[in-house]
Design an enzyme around this catalytic site. Structure first.
Site, PDB file in Angstrom:
ATOM      1  N   ASP A 136      -6.903   4.303  -4.543  1.00  0.00           N
ATOM      2  CA  ASP A 136      -7.597   4.061  -3.333  1.00  0.00           C
ATOM      3  C   ASP A 136      -8.316   5.522  -2.964  1.00  0.00           C
ATOM      4  OD1 ASP A 136      -7.914   2.255  -0.712  1.00  0.00           O
ATOM      5  OD2 ASP A 136      -7.290   4.143   0.076  1.00  0.00           O
ATOM      6  N   LYS A 183       0.873  -1.240   0.137  1.00  0.00           N
ATOM      7  CA  LYS A 183      -0.086  -0.009  -0.065  1.00  0.00           C
ATOM      8  C   LYS A 183       0.822   1.118   0.113  1.00  0.00           C
ATOM      9  CE  LYS A 183      -4.313   1.314   0.127  1.00  0.00           C
ATOM     10  NZ  LYS A 183      -5.601   0.438  -0.187  1.00  0.00           N
TER      11      LYS A 183
END
Ligand code: NDP
Length: 449
Positions: A162, A122
């Site tokens: 995201d 991430k």
């Protein structure tokens, strides 16, 4: 389990979101560790909580007034036991190491559940795209990629979107990567259709969360038709959650953003959803404008710092939290249960606090945690990678068919693991155990690396 929490808390005392994510997994996998001394001996748990690599970098850029701005960029390469690192980029002012480590940690188990060969990662930045011009967003993305390009690649680490990173940002990031490397590869997913993107990728997380809810309901011989649903957020996940709910005959009555929420008792139909998509994706406006356009709807300002969120305090059957972490606290969870909600399918990552999860589990409702329920997004990202490698594009029906099958398989795998490890019907235990075992076995096979 206490040892693990102690290690994590001593090492990084301020990373409370990361502690929360580790705590949930460590609690859930206790029965796995009891049955598998080999995992304990190989210190799998101690290794899995430590990122393989953390990259932090300066992102200098110039705003439209010619002022120099500086943000911080991150990429957490958490675990590559079952494939290249894979996970989104988040651009939001709240981004810090704790939030990205929690997201990367969750991603490892989620990706394992999809059955596709993807490790977990991430990244992102504390840059806030809100209120910035397209030119400012482009300059920021280019500066961000100038550093990130050294660390990623189609067989190494494949980021996606995201919060705050949608089609526009992926385009700017991809363009810069291509220029730096002089290669056109599937290094990012969530690309636009005309240059390597996959059909159904924008829809995948929302559709997947709805498919997961349908699977949970099917264990009680029910369907989504006629169900009233609370949805939070109004971004990518919330929009396509609403779209699939409408298609399946359910009624979504709420949406939100970080300023407040709307409640439309009549339901958000297709034409109202078109308005929301235009408002959020093209005009980049605020959800408050929904109530100006449709006056029967109410709008209320809300902050995450409030005691409770009134969005979760309406009579309904299902809830689809699709905004951000910890958006449902214990009080909200109690309100949901008191209002008759008995299906929770989490589009967002870790939207429920530990108190809230305890309330759902004690109430015996169908609680689908994010790691399982929102895995559709990364699953279709995995399919985008496959299409890029083959240099082919699959049809909408084909990709949606895969997505549907993967969500069904995550549901059944989670239920089976819950049964095997002594907590029948508990998706938290099931999803965490199933994801953990797959990663742990790969780590054992690959030795001490
Ligand atoms: P978007 O940026 O498209 O939308 C996010 C939405 O949540 C916006 O409405 C935003 O409001 C709201 N929001 C963001 N931060 C906060 C906050 N602190 N308080 C209240 N509201 C907030 O992001 P996505 O829809 O892509 O992501 C939503 C959630 O789903 C995240 O938790 C993400 O990690 C998760 N997720 C996303 C996947 C994907 O494929 N996109 C895959 C799996 C999970 P505002 O407009 O005011 O910022």
């Amino acid at each position: 389990m206490n040892d693990i929490m102690q290690i994590v808390m001593n090492r990084d005392p301020d990373e409370k979101e990361f502690h929360q994510a580790v705590h949930e997994v460590a609690e859930s996998v206790k029965p796995v560790l009891e049955q598998h001394p080999e995992y304990r001996q190989a210190r799998i748990m101690e290794r899995i909580v430590e990122p393989e690599r953390v990259i932090m970098f300066r992102v200098p850029w110039e705003d439209d007034q010619g002022e120099v701005r500086v943000n911080r960029g991150f990429r957490i390469e958490m675990n590559s036991a079952i494939g290249p690192y894979k996970g989104g980029l988040r651009f939001h002012p709240s981004v810090n190491l704790s939030i990205l480590k929690f997201l990367a940690f969750e991603q490892v188990f989620k990706n394992a559940l999809t059955t596709l060969p993807m490790g977990g990662g991430k990244g992102g930045s504390d840059f806030d795209p809100k209120g910035k011009s397209d030119a400012e967003v482009m300059r920021f993305c280019q500066s961000f990629m100038l550093e990130l390009a050294r660390h990623i690649g189609p067989d190494t680490d494949v980021p996606a979107g995201d919060i705050g990173v949608g089609a526009r940002e992926i385009g700017f990031l991809f363009g810069m990567y291509k220029r730096i490397r002089n290669e056109f590869t599937g290094v990012l997913t969530g690309k636009s259709l005309g240059w390597g993107g996959s059909l159904i990728r924008p829809e995948a997380t929302g559709y997947g969360a709805v498919y997961f809810a349908a699977e949970m309901l099917s264990t009680r011989h029910e369907t989504l038709a006629g169900k009233t649903c609370l949805v939070s957020g109004s971004g990518n996940v919330a929009q396509y959650t609403c779209e699939k709910l409408i298609e399946l005959g359910a009624k979504a009555v709420t949406l939100s953003d970080s300023s407040g929420y709307i409640y439309d008792e009549e339901g958000i139909d297709s034409s109202k959803l078109d308005f929301v998509m235009q408002l959020k994706n093209v005009r980049r406006g605020r959800i408050r404008e929904y109530a100006e356009k449709y006056p029967q709807a109410i709008y209320k300002e809300v902050s995450l710092a409030d005691d409770f969120n009134p969005l979760w305090d309406h009579p309904a059957d299902c809830a689809f939290p699709s905004a951000t972490q910890n958006e449902i606290n214990g009080k909200d969870a109690q309100n949901l249960v008191n209002n008759g909600v008995y299906v929770i399918s989490e589009g967002a990552n870790m939207p429920s606090t530990p108190d809230a999860i305890d309330i759902f589990l004690d109430a015996g409702i169908l609680y689908g945690l994010g790691k399982a329920a929102n895995a559709g997004g990364v699953a279709v990202s995995g399919l985008e990678m496959s299409q890029n490698s083959q240099r082919l594009s699959w049809s909408r029906e084909e990709v949606d068919g895969y997505l549907h099958r993967i969500m069904k398989s995550i549901h059944s795998t989670s239920l089976e693991a819950a049964e095997r490890y002594g907590s029948p019907g508990n998706y938290v235990v099931g999803a965490n155990c199933a994801g953990f075992v797959k990663v742990a076995n790969a780590m054992l096979d690959q030795g001490l690396v």
